[in-house]
Design a protein around this motif. Structure first.
Motif, mmCIF file in Angstrom:
data_model
loop_
_atom_site.group_PDB
_atom_site.id
_atom_site.type_symbol
_atom_site.label_atom_id
_atom_site.label_comp_id
_atom_site.label_asym_id
_atom_site.label_seq_id
_atom_site.Cartn_x
_atom_site.Cartn_y
_atom_site.Cartn_z
ATOM 1 N N ASN A 14 0.684 -1.305 -0.022
ATOM 2 C CA ASN A 14 -0.225 -0.192 -0.074
ATOM 3 C C ASN A 14 0.940 1.186 -0.058
ATOM 4 O O ASN A 14 0.523 2.261 0.219
ATOM 5 C CB ASN A 14 -0.885 0.009 1.221
ATOM 6 C CG ASN A 14 -0.344 -0.221 2.602
ATOM 7 O OD1 ASN A 14 0.976 -0.114 2.430
ATOM 8 N ND2 ASN A 14 -1.086 -0.209 3.745
ATOM 9 N N THR A 15 2.032 1.182 -0.392
ATOM 10 C CA THR A 15 3.062 2.341 -0.530
ATOM 11 C C THR A 15 3.671 2.310 -2.006
ATOM 12 O O THR A 15 4.021 1.418 -2.509
ATOM 13 C CB THR A 15 3.840 2.443 0.663
ATOM 14 O OG1 THR A 15 4.754 1.434 0.495
ATOM 15 C CG2 THR A 15 3.165 2.576 1.808
ATOM 16 N N GLY A 16 4.148 3.529 -2.402
ATOM 17 C CA GLY A 16 4.751 3.760 -3.506
ATOM 18 C C GLY A 16 4.677 2.788 -4.830
ATOM 19 O O GLY A 16 3.622 2.841 -5.246
ATOM 20 N N SER A 17 5.680 2.192 -5.265
ATOM 21 C CA SER A 17 5.711 1.494 -6.618
ATOM 22 C C SER A 17 4.798 0.327 -6.108
ATOM 23 O O SER A 17 4.636 -0.769 -7.297
ATOM 24 C CB SER A 17 6.811 1.215 -7.228
ATOM 25 O OG SER A 17 7.804 0.635 -6.154
ATOM 26 N N GLY A 18 4.518 0.014 -5.202
ATOM 27 C CA GLY A 18 3.778 -1.492 -4.737
ATOM 28 C C GLY A 18 2.370 -1.246 -4.878
ATOM 29 O O GLY A 18 1.784 -2.286 -4.929
ATOM 30 N N MET A 19 1.905 -0.056 -5.276
ATOM 31 C CA MET A 19 0.455 -0.152 -5.369
ATOM 32 C C MET A 19 0.307 -0.157 -6.811
ATOM 33 O O MET A 19 1.156 0.211 -7.751
ATOM 34 C CB MET A 19 -0.052 1.457 -5.051
ATOM 35 C CG MET A 19 0.279 1.679 -3.614
ATOM 36 S SD MET A 19 -0.549 3.442 -3.025
ATOM 37 C CE MET A 19 0.462 4.583 -4.106
ATOM 38 N N VAL A 20 -1.092 -0.556 -7.310
ATOM 39 C CA VAL A 20 -1.630 -0.582 -8.538
ATOM 40 C C VAL A 20 -2.238 0.504 -8.688
ATOM 41 O O VAL A 20 -3.249 0.749 -8.102
ATOM 42 C CB VAL A 20 -2.330 -2.127 -8.910
ATOM 43 C CG1 VAL A 20 -3.074 -1.913 -10.066
ATOM 44 C CG2 VAL A 20 -1.285 -2.991 -8.699
ATOM 45 N N ASN A 21 -2.108 1.401 -9.683
ATOM 46 C CA ASN A 21 -2.887 2.505 -10.399
ATOM 47 C C ASN A 21 -3.636 2.383 -11.485
ATOM 48 O O ASN A 21 -2.932 1.662 -12.398
ATOM 49 C CB ASN A 21 -2.029 3.900 -10.195
ATOM 50 C CG ASN A 21 -1.323 4.073 -9.038
ATOM 51 O OD1 ASN A 21 -2.073 4.624 -8.153
ATOM 52 N ND2 ASN A 21 0.042 3.860 -8.745
ATOM 53 N N ASP A 22 -4.819 3.025 -11.630
ATOM 54 C CA ASP A 22 -5.322 2.806 -13.158
ATOM 55 C C ASP A 22 -6.112 4.201 -13.231
ATOM 56 O O ASP A 22 -6.636 4.691 -12.268
ATOM 57 C CB ASP A 22 -6.107 1.376 -13.116
ATOM 58 C CG ASP A 22 -6.244 0.885 -14.766
ATOM 59 O OD1 ASP A 22 -6.104 1.958 -15.554
ATOM 60 O OD2 ASP A 22 -6.988 0.105 -14.954
ATOM 61 N N SER A 23 -6.443 4.387 -14.455
ATOM 62 C CA SER A 23 -7.140 5.641 -14.793
ATOM 63 C C SER A 23 -7.766 5.322 -16.262
ATOM 64 O O SER A 23 -6.949 5.000 -17.123
ATOM 65 C CB SER A 23 -6.467 6.925 -14.404
ATOM 66 O OG SER A 23 -5.145 6.981 -15.561
#
Length: 151
Positions: free
Chosen positions: A102-111
Motif C-alpha cells: 500500500n505504498t509507492g511503486s507497490g500500489m496498482v494505479n489505473d485511470s
C-alpha cells in the motif's frame, strides 16, 4: 438545536464531493493447494481482483489505486495454523519483482475515461509465491489480506 446544526455541518464536511462514478471491488481466493514440506520447494499461485466502475448521467475520468496491506519490501507475509506459520508474498506481476502493498511503486494505479451511463470492468492478477520448509507441520494455513480500492 444549535448543537444539532453543528453536528450536521461536520458530517457534511467529512463526506467530500460527490463523484460522477462509483466502483466496486471483488476478489477470488488465493490458494496454494496441498504443499509437501520439502525444504526450498517453491509454490506459486494467483488470484484475481476485479474492479467495476459505472458512471452516472455525465462522463467521468476514473482514477483509483488498489492497495494490499501487509509486509512491504523484503519481509514475508505469514499464514498460520495453530501456533505455526509459514511465509509467502504477493506481487504485482509474474516476474515476482515488485511486492504488492500500500505504498509507492507497490500500489496498482489505473485511470481511464467513462462515457455517460457506461460501465467498465478491469481484472488484475495477484501473483503469489511461497517456499515451504521441512519445519512447517501439515495443516490448513490461512491468512487474510486487506485489499482496498481508493478512488
Amino acid at each position: 438545536m444549535r448543537l444539532h446544526n453543528i453536528a450536521g455541518l461536520v458530517l457534511m464536511l467529512s463526506t467530500g464531493p460527490a463523484l460522477a462514478y462509483d466502483c466496486t471491488l471483488s476478489a477470488t481466493p488465493l490458494n496454494f493447494g496441498s504443499v509437501e514440506g520439502v525444504a526450498g520447494q517453491t509454490r506459486q499461485s494467483t488470484a484475481t481482483l476485479t474492479v467495476v466502475c459505472h458512471s452516472g448521467d455525465t462522463s467521468a475520468n476514473v482514477n483509483y489505486q488498489i492497495l494490499i496491506d501487509g509486509q512491504g519490501s523484503g519481509a514475508e507475509r505469514q499464514m498460520t495454523v495453530g501456533d505455526h506459520n509459514t511465509g509467502y508474498q504477493v506481487y504485482t506481476s509474474g516476474s515476482y519483482q515488485q511486492v504488492w502493498n500500500n505504498t509507492g511503486s507497490g500500489m496498482v494505479n489505473d485511470s481511464y475515461s467513462l462515457a455517460a451511463n457506461d460501465t467498465v470492468s478491469r481484472t488484475y492478477t495477484v501473483y503469489a509465491k511461497m517456499k515451504t520448509a521441512r519445519k512447517d507441520p501439515p495443516g490448513t494455513y490461512l491468512a487474510n489480506l486487506t485489499v482496498q480500492l481508493v478512488y
